[in-house]
Write a protein that holds these residues in place. Structure first.
Motif, PDB file in Angstrom:
ATOM      1  N   PHE A 293      36.900  35.623  49.044  1.00  0.00           N
ATOM      2  CA  PHE A 293      36.232  36.010  47.804  1.00  0.00           C
ATOM      3  C   PHE A 293      37.185  35.944  46.617  1.00  0.00           C
ATOM      4  CE2 PHE A 293      33.713  38.051  51.135  1.00  0.00           C
ATOM      5  CZ  PHE A 293      32.439  37.639  50.780  1.00  0.00           C
ATOM      6  N   ALA A 294      38.492  35.951  46.909  1.00  0.00           N
ATOM      7  CA  ALA A 294      39.509  35.808  45.858  1.00  0.00           C
ATOM      8  C   ALA A 294      40.614  34.904  46.403  1.00  0.00           C
ATOM      9  CB  ALA A 294      40.067  37.170  45.456  1.00  0.00           C
ATOM     10  N   PRO A 295      40.350  33.597  46.517  1.00  0.00           N
ATOM     11  CA  PRO A 295      41.254  32.696  47.239  1.00  0.00           C
ATOM     12  C   PRO A 295      42.651  32.573  46.662  1.00  0.00           C
ATOM     13  CG  PRO A 295      39.543  31.462  46.056  1.00  0.00           C
ATOM     14  CD  PRO A 295      39.153  32.901  45.994  1.00  0.00           C
ATOM     15  N   ASP A 296      42.838  32.860  45.373  1.00  0.00           N
ATOM     16  CA  ASP A 296      44.160  32.704  44.762  1.00  0.00           C
ATOM     17  C   ASP A 296      44.979  33.991  44.786  1.00  0.00           C
ATOM     18  OD1 ASP A 296      43.642  30.032  44.172  1.00  0.00           O
ATOM     19  OD2 ASP A 296      42.652  30.550  42.283  1.00  0.00           O
ATOM     20  N   THR A 297      44.437  35.040  45.391  1.00  0.00           N
ATOM     21  CA  THR A 297      45.125  36.323  45.448  1.00  0.00           C
ATOM     22  C   THR A 297      45.873  36.450  46.764  1.00  0.00           C
ATOM     23  OG1 THR A 297      43.393  37.323  44.092  1.00  0.00           O
ATOM     24  CG2 THR A 297      44.811  38.823  45.295  1.00  0.00           C
ATOM     25  N   ARG A 298      46.988  37.174  46.741  1.00  0.00           N
ATOM     26  CA  ARG A 298      47.736  37.457  47.946  1.00  0.00           C
ATOM     27  C   ARG A 298      47.995  38.956  48.048  1.00  0.00           C
ATOM     28  NH1 ARG A 298      45.896  33.464  48.856  1.00  0.00           N
ATOM     29  NH2 ARG A 298      46.802  31.445  49.455  1.00  0.00           N
ATOM     30  N   LEU A 299      48.320  39.386  49.261  1.00  0.00           N
ATOM     31  CA  LEU A 299      48.499  40.818  49.504  1.00  0.00           C
ATOM     32  C   LEU A 299      49.750  41.391  48.851  1.00  0.00           C
ATOM     33  CD1 LEU A 299      47.439  40.967  53.244  1.00  0.00           C
ATOM     34  CD2 LEU A 299      46.516  42.448  51.469  1.00  0.00           C
ATOM     35  N   HIS A 300      50.626  40.537  48.351  1.00  0.00           N
ATOM     36  CA  HIS A 300      51.914  41.042  47.867  1.00  0.00           C
ATOM     37  C   HIS A 300      52.374  40.351  46.588  1.00  0.00           C
ATOM     38  CE1 HIS A 300      53.607  37.307  49.462  1.00  0.00           C
ATOM     39  NE2 HIS A 300      52.911  37.535  50.546  1.00  0.00           N
ATOM     40  N   ASN A 301      51.439  39.826  45.786  1.00  0.00           N
ATOM     41  CA  ASN A 301      51.870  39.087  44.588  1.00  0.00           C
ATOM     42  C   ASN A 301      51.810  39.922  43.315  1.00  0.00           C
ATOM     43  OD1 ASN A 301      49.134  39.222  44.244  1.00  0.00           O
ATOM     44  ND2 ASN A 301      48.824  37.046  43.830  1.00  0.00           N
ATOM     45  N   GLY A 302      51.543  41.218  43.428  1.00  0.00           N
ATOM     46  CA  GLY A 302      51.587  42.096  42.268  1.00  0.00           C
ATOM     47  C   GLY A 302      50.436  41.950  41.293  1.00  0.00           C
ATOM     48  N   SER A 303      49.306  41.414  41.750  1.00  0.00           N
ATOM     49  CA  SER A 303      48.158  41.271  40.857  1.00  0.00           C
ATOM     50  C   SER A 303      46.855  41.394  41.645  1.00  0.00           C
ATOM     51  CB  SER A 303      48.192  39.922  40.122  1.00  0.00           C
ATOM     52  OG  SER A 303      48.035  38.857  41.041  1.00  0.00           O
ATOM     53  N   MET A 304      45.773  41.617  40.905  1.00  0.00           N
ATOM     54  CA  MET A 304      44.439  41.685  41.484  1.00  0.00           C
ATOM     55  C   MET A 304      43.576  40.601  40.848  1.00  0.00           C
ATOM     56  SD  MET A 304      43.681  45.804  41.359  1.00  0.00           S
ATOM     57  CE  MET A 304      43.942  45.923  39.576  1.00  0.00           C
ATOM     58  N   ALA A 305      42.523  40.222  41.561  1.00  0.00           N
ATOM     59  CA  ALA A 305      41.547  39.281  41.016  1.00  0.00           C
ATOM     60  C   ALA A 305      40.334  40.083  40.543  1.00  0.00           C
ATOM     61  CB  ALA A 305      41.133  38.263  42.061  1.00  0.00           C
ATOM     62  N   LEU A 306      39.984  39.911  39.277  1.00  0.00           N
ATOM     63  CA  LEU A 306      38.771  40.521  38.722  1.00  0.00           C
ATOM     64  C   LEU A 306      37.743  39.410  38.526  1.00  0.00           C
ATOM     65  CD1 LEU A 306      37.092  42.769  37.293  1.00  0.00           C
ATOM     66  CD2 LEU A 306      38.293  42.138  35.176  1.00  0.00           C
ATOM     67  N   ARG A 307      36.609  39.549  39.185  1.00  0.00           N
ATOM     68  CA  ARG A 307      35.550  38.566  39.020  1.00  0.00           C
ATOM     69  C   ARG A 307      34.278  39.287  38.593  1.00  0.00           C
ATOM     70  NH1 ARG A 307      34.787  36.705  43.940  1.00  0.00           N
ATOM     71  NH2 ARG A 307      32.693  37.490  44.319  1.00  0.00           N
ATOM     72  N   VAL A 308      33.730  38.871  37.444  1.00  0.00           N
ATOM     73  CA  VAL A 308      32.509  39.487  36.927  1.00  0.00           C
ATOM     74  C   VAL A 308      31.396  38.446  36.918  1.00  0.00           C
ATOM     75  CG1 VAL A 308      33.762  41.166  35.548  1.00  0.00           C
ATOM     76  CG2 VAL A 308      33.138  38.987  34.525  1.00  0.00           C
ATOM     77  N   VAL A 309      30.214  38.868  37.352  1.00  0.00           N
ATOM     78  CA  VAL A 309      29.029  38.016  37.348  1.00  0.00           C
ATOM     79  C   VAL A 309      28.052  38.601  36.326  1.00  0.00           C
ATOM     80  CG1 VAL A 309      27.152  37.029  38.713  1.00  0.00           C
ATOM     81  CG2 VAL A 309      29.384  37.477  39.784  1.00  0.00           C
ATOM     82  N   ARG A 310      27.913  37.921  35.212  1.00  0.00           N
ATOM     83  CA  ARG A 310      27.010  38.403  34.166  1.00  0.00           C
ATOM     84  C   ARG A 310      25.553  38.208  34.572  1.00  0.00           C
ATOM     85  NH1 ARG A 310      29.348  39.658  29.260  1.00  0.00           N
ATOM     86  NH2 ARG A 310      31.559  39.065  29.027  1.00  0.00           N
ATOM     87  N   ASN A 311      24.672  38.853  33.833  1.00  0.00           N
ATOM     88  CA  ASN A 311      23.243  38.807  34.151  1.00  0.00           C
ATOM     89  C   ASN A 311      22.723  37.372  34.114  1.00  0.00           C
ATOM     90  OD1 ASN A 311      20.754  39.795  34.838  1.00  0.00           O
ATOM     91  ND2 ASN A 311      20.161  40.289  32.733  1.00  0.00           N
ATOM     92  N   THR A 312      21.971  37.012  35.118  1.00  0.00           N
ATOM     93  CA  THR A 312      21.365  35.687  35.201  1.00  0.00           C
ATOM     94  C   THR A 312      20.099  35.796  36.031  1.00  0.00           C
ATOM     95  OG1 THR A 312      21.793  33.372  35.755  1.00  0.00           O
ATOM     96  CG2 THR A 312      22.657  35.023  37.267  1.00  0.00           C
ATOM     97  N   THR A 313      19.452  34.689  36.289  1.00  0.00           N
ATOM     98  CA  THR A 313      18.228  34.709  37.086  1.00  0.00           C
ATOM     99  C   THR A 313      18.562  34.945  38.559  1.00  0.00           C
ATOM    100  OG1 THR A 313      18.282  32.334  37.486  1.00  0.00           O
ATOM    101  CG2 THR A 313      17.135  33.101  35.501  1.00  0.00           C
ATOM    102  N   ARG A 314      17.579  35.412  39.291  1.00  0.00           N
ATOM    103  CA  ARG A 314      17.782  35.680  40.708  1.00  0.00           C
ATOM    104  C   ARG A 314      18.159  34.397  41.461  1.00  0.00           C
ATOM    105  NH1 ARG A 314      13.483  38.030  41.484  1.00  0.00           N
ATOM    106  NH2 ARG A 314      14.163  40.217  41.584  1.00  0.00           N
ATOM    107  N   SER A 315      17.500  33.310  41.141  1.00  0.00           N
ATOM    108  CA  SER A 315      17.795  32.055  41.839  1.00  0.00           C
ATOM    109  C   SER A 315      19.221  31.585  41.587  1.00  0.00           C
ATOM    110  CB  SER A 315      16.789  30.975  41.408  1.00  0.00           C
ATOM    111  OG  SER A 315      16.893  30.719  40.009  1.00  0.00           O
ATOM    112  N   GLU A 316      19.715  31.720  40.367  1.00  0.00           N
ATOM    113  CA  GLU A 316      21.095  31.324  40.067  1.00  0.00           C
ATOM    114  C   GLU A 316      22.088  32.236  40.761  1.00  0.00           C
ATOM    115  OE1 GLU A 316      22.472  28.666  38.100  1.00  0.00           O
ATOM    116  OE2 GLU A 316      20.467  27.999  38.704  1.00  0.00           O
TER     117      GLU A 316
END
Length: 526
Positions: free
Chosen positions: A403-426
């Motif tokens: 779900f966060a492919p560029d993140t690692r357990l020890h790289n000192g950062s987090m991945a924030l992913r936001v999904v804005r409002n859209t249609t159910r199908s999208e």
């Protein structure tokens, strides 16, 4: 690992050509012992060095002018760090108990396979001499005792309710035999209820143990990690209400994957393979990894590695009400029901981008007050269907790359992913895209950021989650609380939640994905 060609049981290294000897030269290795053993039914000249065991097949001498005169056999080798146990090999006679016959020495070793997996194997050194074998046996034992990072005693926490209740079978059939073979003492406690590991690790004496091992899924592992971290803060006299600089856990944590998703095991080992996880523990492979704290109104709510708010939180809250279903059934049912009543959350999100602080000291000073960082904080707001915060890549069967492919357990950062409002199908297209290996987030309504800290403030609960709306009362949900999915566990928070990353706060048994992918593949025919 064994070195050499894939077609043989044990790999072989060709003798370097004379012109390449100088370029390939390494610091000379001191030979501790040298002798003759039979390996794979061939007599071999065996040398035990400080770093590796090496051997060559003994070639019979031919008359001068023979076709094989002067040829050297191939050298084969085994790194000593890949040996985890040694035993004297004996043949026992049923008709004459106690009159067994010495055959030689058996080395129990760890091999690397494809797809990040490890496996156990054996190598027999055959020699009938009691004195000869005793000298070599004692030297091998001395070498193994020199690996001080390897555990000698472990506290085992076994969750019997993990995925299809298979964890008990997994431990006693696959894990315990390897631990016994490695000479590791264990003390097993079967957890009886949610939160049992928290109370147990808070009260029990751990002085005689080198580590704690959790047998279960992501929820069990997260609970054990949280317990070790809370115990460390308590022992250090840290006041948890203000969440200052935290102290790391005193003991490393091992994870035996026996859950339904096993995202932490995937992130740590690159595979949810039970034997791989066990071998990392036995060999003492330890990684210091990052941990998140979740706080509200200045008070710590919990520790964790990943979280979802919005659709992910609602789905888990629904699934928790149908515990009588199987894991896969209630998960699928909750997803369908949450999609049917898909609603956005009106939120304000403030975050600190990773790397914007000049150094660690500046970063610590920034975190000491709410009104810190000046213009370093960025803010977005609007209606969001889902918000994910990941301090690990979270690969699993549903999302091969994570779900966060560029993140690692020890790289000192987090991945924030936001999904804005859209249609159910999208939104459904976005969910399905996780099973792909590319273009996971290539949607106009999806935004990704690499951060160190984030504050999520839901503006109201008018469009949000309501337990009564979903039918019935949920015993763990507060009337106006928002559901969060933190490492697969339900967390309720009625106001703003602040998530901070604390670098390398806990040690886990396991190798990183990068290290595992760089390893040479062992031979397939062992």
């Amino acid at each position: 690992m064994f070195r050499g060609r894939r077609r043989s049981r044990v790999g072989a290294l060709e003798e370097a050509p004379p012109e390449n000897l100088e370029a390939a030269a390494e610091p000379p290795e001191r030979v501790l012992l040298r002798g003759i053993f039979e390996i794979r039914r061939e007599s071999c000249d065996v040398a035990l060095g400080e770093r590796a065991l090496r051997w060559r097949r003994i070639q019979p001498e031919l008359p001068a002018g023979g076709t094989r005169h002067g040829l050297l056999s191939k050298e084969e080798s085994l790194e000593l760090e890949d040996i985890f146990s040694v035993k004297l090999k004996r043949r026992c006679w049923a008709k004459h108990p106690g009159r067994d016959t010495l055959l030689g020495i058996t080395l129990f070793i760890c091999l690397k396979e494809q797809r990040n997996k490890l496996k156990d194997a054996t190598l027999d050194l055959i020699n009938f001499s009691e004195d000869h074998c005793d000298i070599w046996f004692r030297q091998f034992k001395k070498i193994l005792e020199g690996f001080t990072s390897r555990p000698k005693a472990l506290k085992i926490l076994l969750n019997p309710q993990s995925h299809r209740k298979e964890s008990v079978h997994v431990y006693y059939e696959k894990v315990e035999p390897l631990l016994k073979l490695a000479g590791i003492e264990t003390d097993v406690t079967i957890t009886e209820y949610e939160g049992h590991a928290l109370s147990l690790l808070d009260e029990c004496e751990l002085q005689g143990f080198d580590g704690v091992v959790c047998v279960g899924g992501d929820g069990s592992a997260s609970e054990a990690a949280r317990a070790l971290l809370l115990r460390a803060q308590k022992n250090a006299g840290v006041e948890m209400d203000c969440i200052p600089t935290l102290v790391g856990a005193e003991l490393p944590l091992g994870l035996i994957p026996a859950g339904s998703t096993n995202a932490l095991a995937h992130s740590l080992f690159g595979t949810p393979h039970v034997v791989t996880a066990t071998m990392h523990i036995i060999l003492g492979h330890i990684r210091s990894v990052d941990v998140c704290t979740f706080s509200s109104a200045g008070k710590l709510l919990r520790f964790g590695f990943s979280a979802m708010f919005g659709f992910g939180g609602r789905t888990l809250a629904l699934a928790e009400k149908y515990r009588w279903m199987s894991t896969s059934q209630r998960r699928d049912f909750a997803v369908i029901k949450a999609l049917a009543k898909l609603k956005p959350e009106d939120c304000k999100i403030s975050f600190l981008l990773a790397g914007c602080s000049q150094n660690k000291q500046e970063r610590k000073s920034q975190r000491s007050a709410e009104s810190d960082c000046g213009g370093r904080w960025q803010t977005i707001q609007g209606q969001f269907l889902n918000i994910s915060i990941m301090a690990m890549p979270c690969p699993c069967s549903m999302a091969p790359r994570g779900f966060a492919p560029d993140t690692r357990l020890h790289n000192g950062s987090m991945a924030l992913r936001v999904v804005r409002n859209t249609t159910r199908s999208e939104f459904v297209k976005h969910l399905k895209r996780h099973s792909s290996v590319k273009n996971q987030f290539n949607f106009p309504f999806v935004e990704t950021y690499t951060i160190e800290e984030v504050k999520i403030h839901p503006k109201s609960n008018s469009n949000g989650y309501s337990p009564q709306e979903e039918g019935g009362n949920h015993t763990t949900a507060s009337e106006h609380g928002f559901p969060w999915n933190v490492d697969g566990d339900l967390m309720e928070a009625a106001s703003e939640v602040r998530i901070r990353l604390h670098p390398r706060l806990i040690r886990l048994y396991g190798g990183s994905l990068e290290e595992m992918n760089d390893c040479k593949v062992a031979c397939d025919c062992i």
